[in-house]
Design an enzyme around this catalytic site. Structure first.
Site, PDB file in Angstrom:
ATOM      1  CE1 TYR A 197       1.084  -0.202   4.424  1.00  0.00           C
ATOM      2  CE2 TYR A 197       0.004   1.933   4.363  1.00  0.00           C
ATOM      3  CZ  TYR A 197       0.824   1.033   4.993  1.00  0.00           C
ATOM      4  OH  TYR A 197       1.402   1.359   6.197  1.00  0.00           O
ATOM      5  CD  GLU A 205       9.850   1.981  10.653  1.00  0.00           C
ATOM      6  OE1 GLU A 205       9.458   2.939   9.950  1.00  0.00           O
ATOM      7  OE2 GLU A 205       9.899   0.817  10.217  1.00  0.00           O
ATOM      8  CE  LYS A 247       3.095   3.521   3.285  1.00  0.00           C
ATOM      9  NZ  LYS A 247       3.145   3.521   4.751  1.00  0.00           N
ATOM     10  CG  LEU A 288       8.214   2.678   5.103  1.00  0.00           C
ATOM     11  CD1 LEU A 288       7.987   1.429   4.264  1.00  0.00           C
ATOM     12  CD2 LEU A 288       6.906   3.393   5.348  1.00  0.00           C
TER      13      LEU A 288
HETATM   14  N1  PDD Z   1       2.595   5.222   7.690  1.00  0.00           N
HETATM   15  N2  PDD Z   1       7.304   4.029   9.155  1.00  0.00           N
HETATM   16  C1  PDD Z   1       6.159   3.322   9.174  1.00  0.00           C
HETATM   17  C2  PDD Z   1       6.167   1.968   9.815  1.00  0.00           C
HETATM   18  C3  PDD Z   1       4.979   3.870   8.616  1.00  0.00           C
HETATM   19  O1  PDD Z   1       3.848   3.158   8.620  1.00  0.00           O
HETATM   20  C4  PDD Z   1       5.020   5.181   8.056  1.00  0.00           C
HETATM   21  C5  PDD Z   1       3.818   5.822   7.446  1.00  0.00           C
HETATM   22  C6  PDD Z   1       6.239   5.879   8.059  1.00  0.00           C
HETATM   23  C7  PDD Z   1       6.376   7.256   7.452  1.00  0.00           C
HETATM   24  O2  PDD Z   1       6.338   7.206   6.051  1.00  0.00           O
HETATM   25  P1  PDD Z   1       5.841   8.434   5.164  1.00  0.00           P
HETATM   26  O3  PDD Z   1       6.629   9.611   5.603  1.00  0.00           O
HETATM   27  O4  PDD Z   1       6.146   8.008   3.777  1.00  0.00           O
HETATM   28  O5  PDD Z   1       4.366   8.624   5.419  1.00  0.00           O
HETATM   29  C8  PDD Z   1       7.359   5.266   8.616  1.00  0.00           C
HETATM   30  C9  PDD Z   1       1.422   5.647   6.954  1.00  0.00           C
HETATM   31  C10 PDD Z   1       1.106   7.092   7.094  1.00  0.00           C
HETATM   32  C11 PDD Z   1       0.283   4.716   7.278  1.00  0.00           C
HETATM   33  O6  PDD Z   1       0.549   3.536   7.473  1.00  0.00           O
HETATM   34  O7  PDD Z   1      -0.858   5.144   7.302  1.00  0.00           O
END
Ligand code: PDD
Length: 291
Positions: A37, A185, A153, A209
């Site tokens: 996703y 993270e 992801k 991630l």
């Molecule tokens: N999550 N690490 C993890 C485990 C995450 O699920 C996310 C983002 C991030 C930050 O990634 P980005 O800056 O690309 O949004 C880091 C999204 C927002 C979600 O699962 O809804």
């Protein structure tokens, strides 16, 4: 009641009302969590860093050996139509691809004739209210018991879900994941630390991630001459930090001011984080104006 998901949604080449969008219960996303996703923030009806999100989508699909059902132009057209038809100016676009539905349950990949399932929808972008941003949020640390491909992801998020719920149960906004003594993270965010004016960021490894927001933060630090060090952050450094922040597409840059019940630094959002938040807003506005 304000709907959370706009009509139409996108499913396998069609735009249709959510109520009419159905998939097989044999879909491997449902049976196995076998899918990927992305979540793309949209400001003033413009997708933010769409190219980067689609590049990460491709990298994740490659990582799980699933062909992308759409090319960049195809995804862009889907995203643009969802944005245009949704009632909100600021949105979050969710994209998901699963390995489709075979006629049986078998761990191994289905035959190539089974098409992937592609699903996308728009929701209103929920950002952090100013009064919460002003004081920051609380977080806990938990052991990182996820698998070894956290750079992908994928939709199988059970370990992240359990960590996040542990935080919610403790009245906190996020769980910080510690593996072998080092900060990786958050359950749904990347984490930055500030010590003596230097911004510290965990490196991109298979246990983190690679956040799109993380990259923007690093770019903004470089562009504004903010001292920056990328390297593994020990749990002890995390606890001794002057500032800790979480970043994500929906949280943007948000101060964590309490960690495991103890204040981070002086317990209020720090100056480096405040500056970064402002740089992020300025950058967003500049990009959005340019289009
Ligand atoms: N999550 N690490 C993890 C485990 C995450 O699920 C996310 C983002 C991030 C930050 O990634 P980005 O800056 O690309 O949004 C880091 C999204 C927002 C979600 O699962 O809804």
């Amino acid at each position: 009641m304000t709907p959370y998901v706009a009509d139409p949604v996108y499913l396998n080449g069609r735009f249709l009302p959510l109520a009419e969008a159905g998939i097989s219960p044999l879909d491997r996303g449902f049976l196995y969590g076998d899918g990927v996703y992305e979540l793309v923030p949209v400001y003033s009806r413009r997708p933010f860093r769409l190219a980067e999100h689609l590049t990460r989508l491709q990298a994740t699909l490659d990582g799980i050996r699933l062909a992308n059902p759409l090319d960049v132009a195809g995804w862009t057209a889907v995203v643009e139509r969802l944005i245009a038809e949704a009632p909100w100016a600021d949105q979050s676009i969710y994209l998901q691809v699963t390995r489709g539905a075979d006629n049986k349950r078998d761990h191994a990949f289905p035959p190539a004739s089974v098409p992937p399932t592609a699903f996308a929808f728009s929701s209103p972008l929920v950002t952090t209210p100013a009064d919460i941003r002003a004081v920051g949020v609380a977080a806990i640390t938990v052991a990182d018991d996820r698998w070894a491909h956290c750079n992908l992801k994928v939709i199988s998020l059970l370990a992240n879900i359990l960590a996040r719920q542990q935080a919610v149960d403790a009245g906190c906004a996020e769980a910080l994941l510690i593996r072998d003594g080092y900060l990786k993270e958050g359950a749904a965010s990347n984490i930055f630390v500030v010590k003596d004016g230097v911004l510290l960021a965990p490196p991109k490894t298979s246990f983190m991630l690679p956040g799109i927001t993380y990259d923007v933060v690093l770019e903004l630090a470089a562009c504004h001459g903010q001292p920056l060090k990328i390297g593994e952050i020990h749990e002890n450094e995390l606890r001794a930090a002057d500032e800790v922040w979480m970043t994500s597409s929906t949280k943007e840059v948000l101060a964590i001011t309490t960690l495991d019940g103890a204040p981070v630094g002086n317990g209020t959002p720090g100056p480096v984080g405040e500056r970064m938040w402002q740089w992020y807003q300025d950058f967003k506005n500049t990009v959005m104006r340019k289009g």
